[in-house]
Scaffold this motif. Structure first.
Motif, PDB file in Angstrom:
ATOM      1  N   MET A   1       5.336   2.249   4.087  1.00  0.00           N
ATOM      2  CA  MET A   1       6.364   1.253   3.749  1.00  0.00           C
ATOM      3  C   MET A   1       7.323   1.042   4.911  1.00  0.00           C
ATOM      4  O   MET A   1       7.697  -0.099   5.227  1.00  0.00           O
TER       5      MET A   1
ATOM      6  N   VAL B   1       0.787  12.759  -0.307  1.00  0.00           N
ATOM      7  CA  VAL B   1       0.521  11.327  -0.485  1.00  0.00           C
ATOM      8  C   VAL B   1       1.829  10.544  -0.586  1.00  0.00           C
ATOM      9  O   VAL B   1       1.918   9.412  -0.097  1.00  0.00           O
ATOM     10  N   ASN B   2       2.855  11.134  -1.157  1.00  0.00           N
ATOM     11  CA  ASN B   2       4.143  10.437  -1.256  1.00  0.00           C
ATOM     12  C   ASN B   2       4.741  10.195   0.128  1.00  0.00           C
ATOM     13  O   ASN B   2       5.291   9.121   0.399  1.00  0.00           O
TER      14      ASN B   2
ATOM     15  N   PHE C   1       1.058   4.254  -2.855  1.00  0.00           N
ATOM     16  CA  PHE C   1       0.930   5.685  -2.555  1.00  0.00           C
ATOM     17  C   PHE C   1       2.179   6.465  -2.941  1.00  0.00           C
ATOM     18  O   PHE C   1       2.091   7.589  -3.417  1.00  0.00           O
ATOM     19  N   ALA C   2       3.346   5.889  -2.717  1.00  0.00           N
ATOM     20  CA  ALA C   2       4.589   6.625  -2.959  1.00  0.00           C
ATOM     21  C   ALA C   2       4.938   6.713  -4.439  1.00  0.00           C
ATOM     22  O   ALA C   2       5.451   7.746  -4.888  1.00  0.00           O
TER      23      ALA C   2
ATOM     24  N   GLY D   1       2.945   7.353   1.774  1.00  0.00           N
ATOM     25  CA  GLY D   1       3.399   6.081   1.217  1.00  0.00           C
ATOM     26  C   GLY D   1       4.706   5.621   1.821  1.00  0.00           C
ATOM     27  O   GLY D   1       4.869   4.452   2.171  1.00  0.00           O
ATOM     28  N   TRP D   2       5.663   6.544   1.957  1.00  0.00           N
ATOM     29  CA  TRP D   2       6.947   6.178   2.570  1.00  0.00           C
ATOM     30  C   TRP D   2       6.773   5.784   4.033  1.00  0.00           C
ATOM     31  O   TRP D   2       7.419   4.859   4.517  1.00  0.00           O
TER      32      TRP D   2
ATOM     33  N   LEU E   1       0.827  -1.207   0.000  1.00  0.00           N
ATOM     34  CA  LEU E   1       0.000   0.000   0.000  1.00  0.00           C
ATOM     35  C   LEU E   1       0.862   1.259   0.000  1.00  0.00           C
ATOM     36  O   LEU E   1       0.576   2.223  -0.719  1.00  0.00           O
ATOM     37  N   GLY E   2       1.925   1.235   0.784  1.00  0.00           N
ATOM     38  CA  GLY E   2       2.835   2.373   0.811  1.00  0.00           C
ATOM     39  C   GLY E   2       3.525   2.579  -0.521  1.00  0.00           C
ATOM     40  O   GLY E   2       3.725   3.725  -0.964  1.00  0.00           O
TER      41      GLY E   2
END
Length: 95
Positions: free
Chosen positions: A37, A29-30, A16-17, A33-34, A12-13
């Motif tokens: 993760m 959003v980036n 998003f990233a 995502g990180w 999922l991360g």
């Protein structure tokens, strides 16, 4: 957190990233995502550490040995074959 949840967070991360190109003024959003993760990787490492450090109990049964006083030969010349049984316990076996 288990292995499945950790892999889900990593996937999922990554979506998003790397895949989502949305522009929300108040949310990056980036960065989300990180963070997802990173949380997934930490959860995966923690889960694997605790799975490998579990205590495993080993149940050992006593070993029986056969001790023969003389070679096993048919009884001749007044030779007596004597059998003894003795228990040998492995180190760490409870008494």
């Amino acid at each position: 957190m288990g292995i499945g949840a950790s892999i889900f967070l990593i996937a999922l991360g990554a979506i998003f990233a790397f895949a989502v190109d949305a522009n929300l003024g108040w949310l990056n959003v980036n960065a989300v995502g990180w963070v997802l993760m990173l949380a997934g990787v930490v959860g995966l490492i923690t889960t694997l550490y605790f799975w490998n450090s579990r205590r495993r109990t080993v149940v050992a049964t006593p070993v029986r040995e056969r001790v023969v006083a003389e070679p096993v030969v048919p009884a001749q010349d007044d030779r007596v074959v004597r059998e003894e049984y003795r228990e040998v316990r492995r180190p760490g076996y409870p008494a």
